[in-house]
Design an enzyme around this catalytic site. Structure first.
Site, short mmCIF file in Angstrom:
data_model
loop_
_atom_site.label_atom_id
_atom_site.label_comp_id
_atom_site.label_asym_id
_atom_site.label_seq_id
_atom_site.Cartn_x
_atom_site.Cartn_y
_atom_site.Cartn_z
N SER A 95 0.84 -1.23 -0.01
CA SER A 95 0.26 0.11 -0.05
C SER A 95 0.91 1.24 0.18
CB SER A 95 -0.85 0.03 0.99
OG SER A 95 -1.66 1.23 1.34
N HIS A 131 -1.22 -1.17 -4.12
CA HIS A 131 -2.51 -0.86 -3.74
C HIS A 131 -2.29 0.83 -3.51
CE1 HIS A 131 -6.18 -1.55 -1.21
NE2 HIS A 131 -5.53 -0.59 -0.53
N ASP A 171 -4.58 4.23 -2.27
CA ASP A 171 -5.69 4.60 -1.24
C ASP A 171 -6.12 6.08 -1.77
OD1 ASP A 171 -5.99 2.29 0.46
OD2 ASP A 171 -3.92 2.70 0.91
N MET A 228 -8.54 8.89 -0.62
CA MET A 228 -9.56 9.33 0.60
C MET A 228 -10.05 10.67 0.22
SD MET A 228 -7.28 8.17 3.61
CE MET A 228 -6.34 6.57 3.49
N HIS A 287 -8.17 1.52 -4.18
CA HIS A 287 -9.06 1.52 -3.17
C HIS A 287 -9.70 2.78 -2.71
CE1 HIS A 287 -9.78 0.55 1.57
NE2 HIS A 287 -10.85 0.95 0.96
N MET A 342 -11.80 5.19 -0.98
CA MET A 342 -12.51 5.56 0.47
C MET A 342 -13.25 6.92 0.14
SD MET A 342 -9.63 4.18 2.88
CE MET A 342 -8.25 4.01 1.34
N MET A 376 -11.89 -4.87 5.14
CA MET A 376 -11.20 -3.98 6.11
C MET A 376 -10.84 -4.53 7.36
SD MET A 376 -10.09 -1.48 3.99
CE MET A 376 -9.13 -0.58 5.37
N ASP A 403 -6.88 -5.87 4.22
CA ASP A 403 -6.21 -4.61 4.10
C ASP A 403 -6.36 -3.92 5.40
OD1 ASP A 403 -5.11 -1.90 3.57
OD2 ASP A 403 -7.00 -1.46 2.48
C1 DX5 Z 1 -6.16 2.39 5.21
C2 DX5 Z 1 -5.69 1.92 4.10
C3 DX5 Z 1 -4.76 0.96 3.89
C4 DX5 Z 1 -3.37 1.29 4.59
C5 DX5 Z 1 -2.86 0.09 5.44
O1 DX5 Z 1 -7.44 2.80 5.18
O2 DX5 Z 1 -6.81 1.38 3.14
O3 DX5 Z 1 -4.35 0.31 2.62
O4 DX5 Z 1 -2.23 1.90 3.74
O5 DX5 Z 1 -2.13 0.23 6.24
P1 DX5 Z 1 -1.28 -0.83 7.07
O6 DX5 Z 1 -0.93 -2.01 6.40
O7 DX5 Z 1 0.03 0.19 7.58
O8 DX5 Z 1 -2.22 -1.14 8.35
ZN ZN Z 2 -6.38 0.44 1.17
#
Ligand code: DX5
Ligand code: ZN
Length: 216
Positions: A8, A33, A35, A37, A66, A68, A137, A175
């Site tokens: 990620s 991956h 993210d 947001m 991903h 969010m 999640m 994740d």
């Molecule tokens: C959190 C993200 C994850 C995050 C995971 O909302 O969706 O992808 O990067 O991080 P770790 O592996 O550090 O928990």
């Molecule tokens: Zn994620």
């Protein structure tokens, strides 16, 4: 099947992103991956399309994105244009999830549906056969480096049973808090894809951590 590893990018070094993508390109990582947001669906803001486009051009691993955000359906074509392989949208953010999944497929990408820790897997009963992946999640979304929520193991087992008994093709991705201790238990419970952020990028030798996860 062999476990798929999807580091990620959220935990990467953004002042020297190129070095981290070089590391990903060299490594045994299967996917990358990403993210996205919006500060509304989750209490944090990460990065958006300029980063997705730039990384998409330079990284030689498929991008597993991903979202969010609320209204992810408004960004399907823009995401497809970055070359992303997979678009994951949250069950909790999509009023017309079936239509959104269809639109993601129509744009040429694979479609994933994501569940927050408090959403039960039974909510997927009527969409499971339409998706390529379910992303569970294992932390509340929004931040890297949080502690793994233990209940995810049970959810993974329940989802594996639902997928197998319905002859569905969906992969199970996990994740949040994935590391060398949690990953073997998740794989044993039936998960296929390990997303891992801080465990990989904050390590002294990130490529070795990826290698370790690939061996599981
Ligand atoms: C959190 C993200 C994850 C995050 C995971 O909302 O969706 O992808 O990067 O991080 P770790 O592996 O550090 O928990
Ligand atoms: Zn994620």
């Amino acid at each position: 099947m062999k476990t798929i590893v999807s580091p990620s990018l959220l935990s990467a070094n953004f002042i020297d992103l190129k070095s981290d993508i070089d590391m990903i390109n060299r490594s045994e990582a299967d996917w990358l991956h990403m993210d996205i947001m919006d500060g509304v669906f989750v209490p944090n803001i990460s990065f958006g399309f300029p980063i997705l486009e730039a990384v998409g051009k330079y990284c030689n691993k498929p991008m597993d994105v991903h979202f969010m955000i609320i209204h992810p359906e408004n960004y399907i074509d823009q995401t497809a244009q970055t070359g992303a392989m997979m678009m994951n949208v949250h069950y909790e953010a999509c009023t017309h999830l079936h239509r959104t999944i269809q639109q993601i497929h129509d744009s040429g990408m694979q479609a994933g549906v994501t569940l927050n820790p408090s959403t039960p897997v039974c909510m997927l009963e009527d969409i499971l056969e339409d998706v390529d992946m379910v992303l569970l999640m294992s932390v509340n979304p929004g931040f890297g480096g949080q502690a793994f929520i233990e209940h995810t193991i049970l959810k993974t087992r329940q989802l594996r049973q639902m997928i197998d008994s319905n002859n569905c093709k969906a992969l199970i991705e996990i994740d949040g808090g994935v590391n060398s201790k949690t990953a073997p238990r998740l794989i044993e419970a039936g998960a296929n894809v390990m997303v891992s952020g801080s465990y990989i990028f904050k390590a002294e030798h990130p490529e070795e951590k990826i290698h370790e996860l690939k061996l599981l």
